[in-house]
Design a protein around this motif. Structure first.
Motif, short mmCIF file in Angstrom:
data_model
loop_
_atom_site.label_atom_id
_atom_site.label_comp_id
_atom_site.label_asym_id
_atom_site.label_seq_id
_atom_site.Cartn_x
_atom_site.Cartn_y
_atom_site.Cartn_z
N GLY A 1 -7.54 -1.33 -2.37
CA GLY A 1 -6.19 -2.13 -1.20
C GLY A 1 -6.68 -2.49 -0.04
N CYS A 2 -5.97 -1.92 0.60
CA CYS A 2 -5.88 -2.07 2.01
C CYS A 2 -6.80 -0.50 2.44
CB CYS A 2 -5.05 -2.59 3.30
SG CYS A 2 -3.96 -1.95 3.50
N GLY A 3 -7.45 0.13 1.74
CA GLY A 3 -8.35 1.17 2.21
C GLY A 3 -7.50 2.45 2.86
N THR A 4 -5.80 2.42 2.64
CA THR A 4 -5.32 3.92 2.93
C THR A 4 -6.29 5.52 2.62
OG1 THR A 4 -2.99 2.50 2.45
CG2 THR A 4 -2.82 4.39 3.40
N VAL A 5 -6.31 4.88 1.56
CA VAL A 5 -6.94 6.58 1.07
C VAL A 5 -8.22 6.66 1.70
CG1 VAL A 5 -7.89 7.48 -1.03
CG2 VAL A 5 -5.01 6.50 -1.13
N THR B 1 -12.62 1.04 -5.06
CA THR B 1 -12.97 -0.33 -5.69
C THR B 1 -12.07 -1.40 -5.36
OG1 THR B 1 -12.14 0.68 -7.61
CG2 THR B 1 -14.49 0.53 -7.38
N GLU B 2 -12.56 -2.68 -4.69
CA GLU B 2 -11.42 -3.37 -4.94
C GLU B 2 -11.69 -4.37 -5.24
OE1 GLU B 2 -7.85 -3.29 -3.42
OE2 GLU B 2 -8.12 -5.53 -4.52
N LEU B 3 -10.75 -5.13 -5.77
CA LEU B 3 -11.27 -7.20 -6.62
C LEU B 3 -10.75 -7.93 -5.90
CD1 LEU B 3 -12.52 -7.79 -8.80
CD2 LEU B 3 -10.93 -7.60 -10.41
N ASP C 1 1.55 -10.25 -8.07
CA ASP C 1 0.31 -10.78 -8.10
C ASP C 1 -0.06 -10.65 -6.33
OD1 ASP C 1 -1.55 -12.76 -7.70
OD2 ASP C 1 -0.37 -13.91 -8.16
N TYR C 2 -1.39 -10.45 -6.96
CA TYR C 2 -2.06 -9.38 -5.44
C TYR C 2 -3.29 -10.90 -4.94
CZ TYR C 2 -0.34 -4.66 -6.13
OH TYR C 2 -0.12 -3.34 -6.12
N VAL C 3 -3.27 -11.69 -6.01
CA VAL C 3 -3.84 -12.99 -5.58
C VAL C 3 -2.76 -13.87 -4.35
CG1 VAL C 3 -5.55 -14.44 -6.09
CG2 VAL C 3 -5.72 -12.40 -7.37
N GLY D 1 0.94 -1.30 0.04
CA GLY D 1 -0.25 0.03 -0.17
C GLY D 1 0.61 1.33 0.21
N PHE D 2 -0.10 2.38 0.38
CA PHE D 2 0.87 3.79 0.01
C PHE D 2 0.85 3.75 1.57
CE2 PHE D 2 -2.73 5.16 -1.15
CZ PHE D 2 -2.75 5.53 -2.78
N SER D 3 1.82 5.78 1.49
CA SER D 3 1.26 5.39 3.26
C SER D 3 0.83 7.07 3.51
CB SER D 3 2.91 6.26 3.37
OG SER D 3 3.24 7.37 2.93
N ALA E 1 -15.58 -4.77 -6.12
CA ALA E 1 -15.56 -4.73 -7.93
C ALA E 1 -14.48 -4.34 -8.75
CB ALA E 1 -17.10 -3.68 -7.79
N ASN E 2 -14.61 -4.17 -10.02
CA ASN E 2 -13.96 -4.79 -10.41
C ASN E 2 -13.85 -3.30 -11.41
OD1 ASN E 2 -12.17 -4.26 -13.04
ND2 ASN E 2 -12.33 -6.46 -13.62
N ALA E 3 -12.67 -2.21 -10.76
CA ALA E 3 -12.17 -1.07 -11.47
C ALA E 3 -12.53 -0.81 -12.79
CB ALA E 3 -10.85 -0.36 -11.17
N MET E 4 -12.29 -1.24 -14.09
CA MET E 4 -12.83 -1.57 -14.89
C MET E 4 -13.63 -1.60 -15.59
SD MET E 4 -10.01 -4.41 -16.80
CE MET E 4 -8.62 -4.59 -15.60
C1 LIG Z 1 -0.85 -1.19 -5.37
S1 LIG Z 1 -2.28 -1.62 -4.86
C2 LIG Z 1 -2.96 -0.17 -3.97
C3 LIG Z 1 -2.69 -0.57 -2.01
C4 LIG Z 1 -3.87 0.66 -1.79
N1 LIG Z 1 -3.33 1.49 -2.43
C5 LIG Z 1 -3.22 1.17 -0.09
O1 LIG Z 1 -3.01 1.56 0.27
O2 LIG Z 1 -3.21 -0.65 0.89
C6 LIG Z 1 -3.28 -2.41 -6.07
C7 LIG Z 1 -4.29 -2.91 -5.63
O3 LIG Z 1 -5.11 -2.84 -6.94
C8 LIG Z 1 -6.07 -3.46 -7.03
N2 LIG Z 1 -6.79 -4.03 -8.20
C9 LIG Z 1 -5.40 -5.15 -9.39
N3 LIG Z 1 -6.94 -4.40 -10.45
C10 LIG Z 1 -8.08 -4.28 -10.02
C11 LIG Z 1 -9.46 -4.14 -11.02
N4 LIG Z 1 -9.42 -4.98 -11.89
N5 LIG Z 1 -10.26 -3.35 -10.45
C12 LIG Z 1 -10.13 -3.23 -8.52
N6 LIG Z 1 -9.00 -3.55 -7.82
C13 LIG Z 1 -7.85 -4.11 -8.46
C14 LIG Z 1 -5.36 -5.30 -6.28
O4 LIG Z 1 -5.53 -6.25 -5.67
C15 LIG Z 1 -4.55 -4.08 -5.35
O5 LIG Z 1 -5.02 -4.48 -4.03
#
Ligand SMILES: C[S@@+](CC[C@H](N)C(=O)[O-])C[C@H]1O[C@@H](n2cnc3c(N)ncnc32)[C@H](O)[C@@H]1O
Length: 471
Positions: A115-119, A133-135, A307-309, A87-89, A282-285
């Protein structure tokens, strides 16, 4: 005897081609070293290779060191409940919120890759509504509970945790190699701990919320209890020593952190507790938003990155978010592409005629293809299509979220560039250009830090904060 493998690939803009990869496995290390030393990129840097792109965009990159990495969140309120490395800070998100405080009255903030919800956590601490949104269902669960459990009574949580029965045992998820991942005594304790958590009542909303926080805590101690480390990829840690009692000890510590944070939130951030944060699985796309946003702050997956899975398979398995590798693969294939996706997915993409591209991208992809053929060896010969798919995926996300950006709104992306098969990929500049094509103005590109290329260690890459603005 030489092993010869025959590879078939479709040319990026043409007909199918075949080429031989003549090497012995034992040759691989030498070939790799030879490729590094003879690479035209040896000792090079993104600064040099970005020049023509920057000239065309008519902008410059500004040096502005910023704490973008998540590691600084480990001691931060709420963020520390589940501190994931990639994640980012929180400090970075806070600096962005403060930078634009005067420009928007009460912005609703979007993070399409939550991701884990920092924002989202940081938005709520500032009293701002947010959507993410997070997949990955595990990460969505974590982010959701980090922002929507602030009203849980800390005393109730502590007592609920103390009431966990210690005599109910489940079996570790079958598809994982738990005996290898955990010492025998640790595994036994984890099975009792999880069995006990599962048998907690979940009839009232109060019970559900407290139980979810306990599950979140459980997810965040698993790697610490294991014989693995995440740096950020998951790998075995040879001399790691873990006490059999670690699961219960770490859980108690984690629940104490959550207890303390909830106590402070309910004293100092009382008015923020009801501020809405919506974390959508959901899928951000493809997710069309009902709200319009003033600020979007995000960090998309990096090309060639994690690989986020698979990186979260242990937590996903133990919490029941995936029952096996097949299910995990389905989630992975929906995500923004990484270089660990199935060959079938990329081959289908290669067959499709409609994809985002531009002249920079065509040039980059063709060069990667030529270099792979010249080398006669690469870890994925379909890499040109992985690169093409990465930008196609991000284009889809950008297009859909930009449609819900208010006039005057800003879209900030934290992103890293890449070097693949001796070809430099200015990811930030390509995304900036996509932004322009979607009628956004490139307000700034700030270099937050330098980093090394994983392939050629003395090639300097960067991580930047790209700010796009809607006119
Ligand atoms: C770099 S991380 C983001 C981390 C986040 N900024 C944080 O602080 O936790 C990218 C995230 O995008 C998610 N992701 C990848 N493809 C996605 C998609 N198509 N739709 C939604 N989320 C997706 C991944 O599961 C991952 O958690």
């Amino acid at each position: 005897m030489k092993e010869e493998s025959l590879h078939k690939v479709k040319e990026y803009n043409g007909s199918p081609i075949q080429f031989k990869l003549p090497f012995r496995n034992s040759d691989k290390i030498d070939i790799r070293r030879k490729n590094i030393i003879s690479s035209p990129k040896f000792g090079g840097s993104c600064d040099i290779d970005s020049k023509p792109y920057l000239k065309e965009l008519g902008i410059e990159i500004v040096e502005k060191h910023q704490p973008i990495q998540f590691t600084s969140n480990f001691g931060e309120r709420v963020h520390r409940w589940a501190p994931y490395i990639q994640g980012f800070s929180a400090a970075f998100v806070q600096s962005i919120i403060e930078r634009y405080k005067g420009d928007y009255k009460s912005p609703i903030i979007l993070d399409p890759f939550a991701g884990c919800g920092t924002v989202l956590v940081q938005s709520k601490l500032n009293g701002y509504k947010s959507v993410g949104t997070e997949l990955n269902p595990l990460l969505q669960f974590i982010a959701d509970n980090k922002v929507n459990s602030w009203d849980v009574d800390p005393e109730y949580l502590r007592n609920f945790f103390s009431s966990i029965p210690r005599n109910v045992r489940i079996t570790a998820p079958e598809f994982l190699k738990s005996e290898k991942q955990f010492n025998k005594g640790v595994l036994r304790n984890l099975e009792f701990l999880k069995g006990g958590i599962d048998s907690l009542p979940s009839e009232t909303e109060k019970q559900i919320k407290a139980k979810n926080l306990i599950l979140l805590a459980f997810s965040s101690i698993l790697i610490d209890c294991s014989n693995l480390k995440r740096t950020p990829c998951l790998g075995y840690w040879k001399n790691k020593k873990v006490l059999d009692s670690a699961p219960w000890m770490l859980m108690e510590e984690k629940i104490r952190d959550i207890y303390n944070d909830l106590t402070i939130i309910q004293q100092r951030f009382k008015k923020n507790i009801s501020v809405k944060s919506n974390v959508i699985l959901a899928n951000a796309m493809g997710c069309r938003h009902q709200n319009n946003f003033d600020l979007m702050i995000t960090s998309p997956p990096y090309m060639n990155g994690l690989d986020y899975v698979m990186n979260y398979k242990i937590e996903m398995g133990w919490l029941g978010f995936t029952k096996g590798h097949k299910e995990a693969k389905t989630i992975k294939d929906e995500m923004v592409v990484c270089d660990n996706v199935s060959k079938g997915l990329i081959s289908n993409f290669a067959k499709s005629n409609s994809r985002y591209t531009n002249d920079w991208l065509d040039d980059i992809v063709n060069k990667i293809q030529r270099n792979i053929i010249r080398r006669g060896n690469y870890r994925r010969v379909d890499m040109p299509f992985i690169v093409a798919k990465y930008f196609d995926d991000l284009y889809k996300v950008m297009k859909i979220v930009v449609a819900s950006l208010n006039p005057g709104g800003r879209f900030l992306l934290v992103i890293g560039d890449s070097l693949i098969a001796d070809v430099y990929i200015p990811t930030d500049l390509i995304l900036a250009r996509i932004g322009q094509e979607l009628d956004l103005e490139i307000e700034s590109i700030e270099k937050a830090r330098s980093r090394r290329s994983g392939q050629i260690r003395n090639y300097r890459l960067r991580e930047t904060v790209l700010t796009l603005k809607k006119g």
